[in-house]
Design a protein around this motif. Structure first.
Motif, PDB file in Angstrom:
ATOM      1  N   GLN A  24       0.846  -1.199   0.000  1.00  0.00           N
ATOM      2  CA  GLN A  24       0.000   0.000   0.000  1.00  0.00           C
ATOM      3  C   GLN A  24       0.884   1.252   0.000  1.00  0.00           C
ATOM      4  O   GLN A  24       0.787   2.120   0.857  1.00  0.00           O
ATOM      5  N   ASP A  25       1.731   1.324  -0.983  1.00  0.00           N
ATOM      6  CA  ASP A  25       2.781   2.334  -1.054  1.00  0.00           C
ATOM      7  C   ASP A  25       2.540   3.218  -2.277  1.00  0.00           C
ATOM      8  O   ASP A  25       2.312   2.681  -3.373  1.00  0.00           O
ATOM      9  N   PRO A  26       2.568   4.555  -2.143  1.00  0.00           N
ATOM     10  CA  PRO A  26       2.897   5.321  -0.939  1.00  0.00           C
ATOM     11  C   PRO A  26       1.731   5.403   0.044  1.00  0.00           C
ATOM     12  O   PRO A  26       0.569   5.222  -0.341  1.00  0.00           O
ATOM     13  N   PRO A  27       2.043   5.707   1.315  1.00  0.00           N
ATOM     14  CA  PRO A  27       0.978   5.932   2.289  1.00  0.00           C
ATOM     15  C   PRO A  27       0.089   7.095   1.845  1.00  0.00           C
ATOM     16  O   PRO A  27       0.503   7.943   1.052  1.00  0.00           O
ATOM     17  N   ARG A  28      -1.098   7.163   2.395  1.00  0.00           N
ATOM     18  CA  ARG A  28      -2.078   8.168   1.970  1.00  0.00           C
ATOM     19  C   ARG A  28      -1.556   9.599   2.114  1.00  0.00           C
ATOM     20  O   ARG A  28      -1.818  10.446   1.260  1.00  0.00           O
ATOM     21  N   ARG A  29      -0.848   9.883   3.184  1.00  0.00           N
ATOM     22  CA  ARG A  29      -0.375  11.267   3.393  1.00  0.00           C
ATOM     23  C   ARG A  29       0.575  11.673   2.273  1.00  0.00           C
ATOM     24  O   ARG A  29       0.560  12.816   1.797  1.00  0.00           O
ATOM     25  N   LEU A  30       1.421  10.739   1.802  1.00  0.00           N
ATOM     26  CA  LEU A  30       2.346  11.052   0.713  1.00  0.00           C
ATOM     27  C   LEU A  30       1.623  11.061  -0.627  1.00  0.00           C
ATOM     28  O   LEU A  30       1.978  11.839  -1.518  1.00  0.00           O
ATOM     29  N   LEU A  31       0.627  10.215  -0.763  1.00  0.00           N
ATOM     30  CA  LEU A  31      -0.137  10.198  -2.002  1.00  0.00           C
ATOM     31  C   LEU A  31      -0.843  11.538  -2.205  1.00  0.00           C
ATOM     32  O   LEU A  31      -0.863  12.092  -3.314  1.00  0.00           O
ATOM     33  N   ARG A  32      -1.376  12.096  -1.129  1.00  0.00           N
ATOM     34  CA  ARG A  32      -2.030  13.413  -1.230  1.00  0.00           C
ATOM     35  C   ARG A  32      -1.020  14.511  -1.568  1.00  0.00           C
ATOM     36  O   ARG A  32      -1.328  15.425  -2.346  1.00  0.00           O
ATOM     37  N   ARG A  33       0.177  14.424  -1.018  1.00  0.00           N
ATOM     38  CA  ARG A  33       1.208  15.422  -1.340  1.00  0.00           C
ATOM     39  C   ARG A  33       1.638  15.300  -2.796  1.00  0.00           C
ATOM     40  O   ARG A  33       1.938  16.306  -3.461  1.00  0.00           O
ATOM     41  N   ALA A  34       1.676  14.076  -3.307  1.00  0.00           N
ATOM     42  CA  ALA A  34       2.033  13.884  -4.715  1.00  0.00           C
ATOM     43  C   ALA A  34       0.968  14.465  -5.636  1.00  0.00           C
ATOM     44  O   ALA A  34       1.281  15.012  -6.701  1.00  0.00           O
ATOM     45  N   VAL A  35      -0.305  14.348  -5.242  1.00  0.00           N
ATOM     46  CA  VAL A  35      -1.385  14.962  -6.023  1.00  0.00           C
ATOM     47  C   VAL A  35      -1.165  16.464  -6.088  1.00  0.00           C
ATOM     48  O   VAL A  35      -1.254  17.088  -7.160  1.00  0.00           O
ATOM     49  N   GLU A  36      -0.859  17.072  -4.951  1.00  0.00           N
ATOM     50  CA  GLU A  36      -0.617  18.517  -4.897  1.00  0.00           C
ATOM     51  C   GLU A  36       0.610  18.913  -5.718  1.00  0.00           C
ATOM     52  O   GLU A  36       0.646  20.007  -6.300  1.00  0.00           O
ATOM     53  N   ALA A  37       1.596  18.026  -5.789  1.00  0.00           N
ATOM     54  CA  ALA A  37       2.819  18.316  -6.540  1.00  0.00           C
ATOM     55  C   ALA A  37       2.607  18.249  -8.047  1.00  0.00           C
ATOM     56  O   ALA A  37       3.458  18.700  -8.817  1.00  0.00           O
ATOM     57  N   GLY A  38       1.482  17.663  -8.490  1.00  0.00           N
ATOM     58  CA  GLY A  38       1.178  17.627  -9.914  1.00  0.00           C
ATOM     59  C   GLY A  38       1.831  16.502 -10.688  1.00  0.00           C
ATOM     60  O   GLY A  38       1.977  16.602 -11.911  1.00  0.00           O
ATOM     61  N   VAL A  39       2.214  15.411 -10.011  1.00  0.00           N
ATOM     62  CA  VAL A  39       2.908  14.329 -10.701  1.00  0.00           C
ATOM     63  C   VAL A  39       1.923  13.442 -11.456  1.00  0.00           C
ATOM     64  O   VAL A  39       0.710  13.482 -11.227  1.00  0.00           O
ATOM     65  N   LEU A  40       2.469  12.621 -12.345  1.00  0.00           N
ATOM     66  CA  LEU A  40       1.715  11.541 -12.968  1.00  0.00           C
ATOM     67  C   LEU A  40       1.735  10.335 -12.027  1.00  0.00           C
ATOM     68  O   LEU A  40       2.616  10.226 -11.164  1.00  0.00           O
ATOM     69  N   PHE A  41       0.787   9.424 -12.212  1.00  0.00           N
ATOM     70  CA  PHE A  41       0.691   8.230 -11.372  1.00  0.00           C
ATOM     71  C   PHE A  41       0.562   6.985 -12.238  1.00  0.00           C
ATOM     72  O   PHE A  41       0.057   7.039 -13.357  1.00  0.00           O
ATOM     73  N   SER A  42       1.007   5.860 -11.699  1.00  0.00           N
ATOM     74  CA  SER A  42       0.829   4.565 -12.354  1.00  0.00           C
ATOM     75  C   SER A  42       0.275   3.602 -11.312  1.00  0.00           C
ATOM     76  O   SER A  42       0.969   3.261 -10.351  1.00  0.00           O
ATOM     77  N   ILE A  43      -0.990   3.189 -11.467  1.00  0.00           N
ATOM     78  CA  ILE A  43      -1.597   2.255 -10.524  1.00  0.00           C
ATOM     79  C   ILE A  43      -1.265   0.843 -10.985  1.00  0.00           C
ATOM     80  O   ILE A  43      -1.758   0.381 -12.022  1.00  0.00           O
ATOM     81  N   ASP A  44      -0.415   0.172 -10.219  1.00  0.00           N
ATOM     82  CA  ASP A  44       0.146  -1.117 -10.628  1.00  0.00           C
ATOM     83  C   ASP A  44      -0.099  -2.183  -9.573  1.00  0.00           C
ATOM     84  O   ASP A  44      -0.300  -1.881  -8.396  1.00  0.00           O
ATOM     85  N   THR A  45      -0.015  -3.441  -9.996  1.00  0.00           N
ATOM     86  CA  THR A  45      -0.201  -4.543  -9.054  1.00  0.00           C
ATOM     87  C   THR A  45       1.102  -5.047  -8.460  1.00  0.00           C
ATOM     88  O   THR A  45       1.101  -5.591  -7.362  1.00  0.00           O
ATOM     89  N   ASP A  46       2.226  -4.911  -9.181  1.00  0.00           N
ATOM     90  CA  ASP A  46       3.463  -5.565  -8.729  1.00  0.00           C
ATOM     91  C   ASP A  46       3.185  -7.058  -8.549  1.00  0.00           C
ATOM     92  O   ASP A  46       3.675  -7.692  -7.618  1.00  0.00           O
ATOM     93  N   ALA A  47       2.390  -7.620  -9.463  1.00  0.00           N
ATOM     94  CA  ALA A  47       1.936  -9.008  -9.348  1.00  0.00           C
ATOM     95  C   ALA A  47       3.086  -9.979  -9.591  1.00  0.00           C
ATOM     96  O   ALA A  47       3.883  -9.807 -10.520  1.00  0.00           O
ATOM     97  N   HIS A  48       3.125 -11.008  -8.753  1.00  0.00           N
ATOM     98  CA  HIS A  48       4.099 -12.090  -8.904  1.00  0.00           C
ATOM     99  C   HIS A  48       3.413 -13.415  -9.253  1.00  0.00           C
ATOM    100  O   HIS A  48       4.066 -14.461  -9.286  1.00  0.00           O
ATOM    101  N   ALA A  49       2.103 -13.367  -9.484  1.00  0.00           N
ATOM    102  CA  ALA A  49       1.312 -14.543  -9.862  1.00  0.00           C
ATOM    103  C   ALA A  49       0.043 -14.039 -10.537  1.00  0.00           C
ATOM    104  O   ALA A  49      -0.390 -12.910 -10.295  1.00  0.00           O
TER     105      ALA A  49
END
Length: 349
Positions: free
Chosen positions: A275-300
């Motif tokens: 669950q990375d980044p934590p919510r507090r950092l995720l909100r700061r990243a939104v404010e910073a204007g970055v792009l995001f990639s929602i990924d699974t990091d799946a190993h199976a």
């Protein structure tokens, strides 16, 4: 119910719940064995009581086959489906379903070429079955020996395997990629020329996670500024289960500013134990204007269904869907990874 489908579904649900690998392999092995037989031969063996003479078929998997052939939902499968209804992924469905419906791909998944548990073909086929238009295969780089990281020669060999599989998968496409270790000085753990050949490069810290904040910040900023970097993976390195692992310390504002400047996406890692980044950092990243990639990091294969967890957290923290690169078409994604062009309507595009 088709016996092979029942066995595969059981394996999928076991993977999704992080069950021990040996349990998953038993059902995957039985499914592979039966898929090589005609339906008539399977029924004949079931009637004769000789299923367990087949390589990879044991008492539990044979029972699943018998119940499926009888037209029933096998009891073990029914039990797993009931348990899955109460898992975090199911609980997150309401919160993240709108964003999940927009996703077209996944930038971070592993195969048995490094520390994943399944062949490339199974990972790609499952991604397509889940509705993805594309997915990026990102096995580990060579320095991570504990994960059987790929040398340059093995990675080149993998590129040929992926190209061959893609010939039969259209319109779905498995993109080439790597999860590249960020070394202590911020350089990337792979031949730069080879990195330039890949579709997607995820960069992550896997060692010296407890270095001081100033050094870690320099390390991560240097990696983000590397022209080959596309996605910054699981940025804090934390683990929430078992013995756990604390977050790495770094100046998040400085790292996110570098991501914004270079167009590098910040990964929203969907693994339940990260669950990375934590919510507090995720909100700061939104404010910073970055792009995001929602990924699974799946190993199976079953873990490819975890994206709903990342979607729920992203929606909760106000991540704008247009800034999520995994909502983009394959052509849009490749224009971004190769030339940093972003679709119209995206800030900076």
């Amino acid at each position: 119910m088709d016996p092979v489908e029942a066995l595969d579904r059981i394996a999928f649900l076991l993977e999704r719940s992080l069950a021990p690998t040996y349990r998953v392999r038993a059902f995957r092995a039985a499914a592979r064995t039966l898929s090589g037989l005609s339906p008539e031969e399977v029924r004949e063996r079931a009637a004769a009581g000789s299923l367990e003479r087949l390589n990879g078929v044991g008492p539990k998997t044979a029972q699943v086959v018998l119940e499926a052939l009888a037209g029933e939902v096998p009891g073990y499968l029914r039990k797993l489906e009931d348990e899955a209804a109460g898992e975090p992924a199911e609980q997150a469905e309401q919160a993240g379903r709108e964003l999940r419906a927009l996703l077209r791909g996944d930038c971070h998944l592993h195969s048995d070429w490094s520390d994943g548990g399944s062949p490339i073909e199974e990972m790609g086929r499952t991604a397509a079955q889940l509705g993805h238009e594309w997915a990026a295969l990102t096995d580990h780089s060579p320095r991570l020996t504990v994960a059987r990281g790929l040398s340059a020669d093995r990675l080149r060999e993998q590129l040929d395997v992926v190209a061959e599989l893609n010939e039969t998968w259209a319109p779905f496409r498995l993109l080439t990629g790597i999860e590249c270790d960020i070394l202590e000085d911020g350089s990337l753990d792979q031949d730069p020329e080879l990195l330039g050949m890949l579709d997607v490069v995820v960069v992550s810290v896997h060692s010296k996670l407890r270095m001081d904040a100033r050094s870690m910040t320099r390390r991560m900023v240097a990696a983000v500024r590397d022209p080959h970097s596309d996605v910054l993976g699981h940025c804090t390195g934390r683990l929430l289960t078992g013995r756990g692992r604390p977050e790495s310390q770094f100046d998040a504002d400085e790292v996110f500013a570098a991501c914004r400047e270079t167009g590098t996406a910040l990964e929203v890692n969907s693994r339940p134990e990260r669950q990375d980044p934590p919510r507090r950092l995720l909100r700061r990243a939104v404010e910073a204007g970055v792009l995001f990639s929602i990924d699974t990091d799946a190993h199976a294969p079953g873990q490819l269904d975890w994206q709903i967890l990342g979607c729920a957290r992203a929606q909760e923290c106000g991540v704008p869907p247009e800034r999520v690169v995994t909502t983009w078409s394959m052509d849009e994604l490749l224009a971004w990874t190769r030339e940093r062009k972003v679709p119209s309507g995206v800030p900076g595009g």
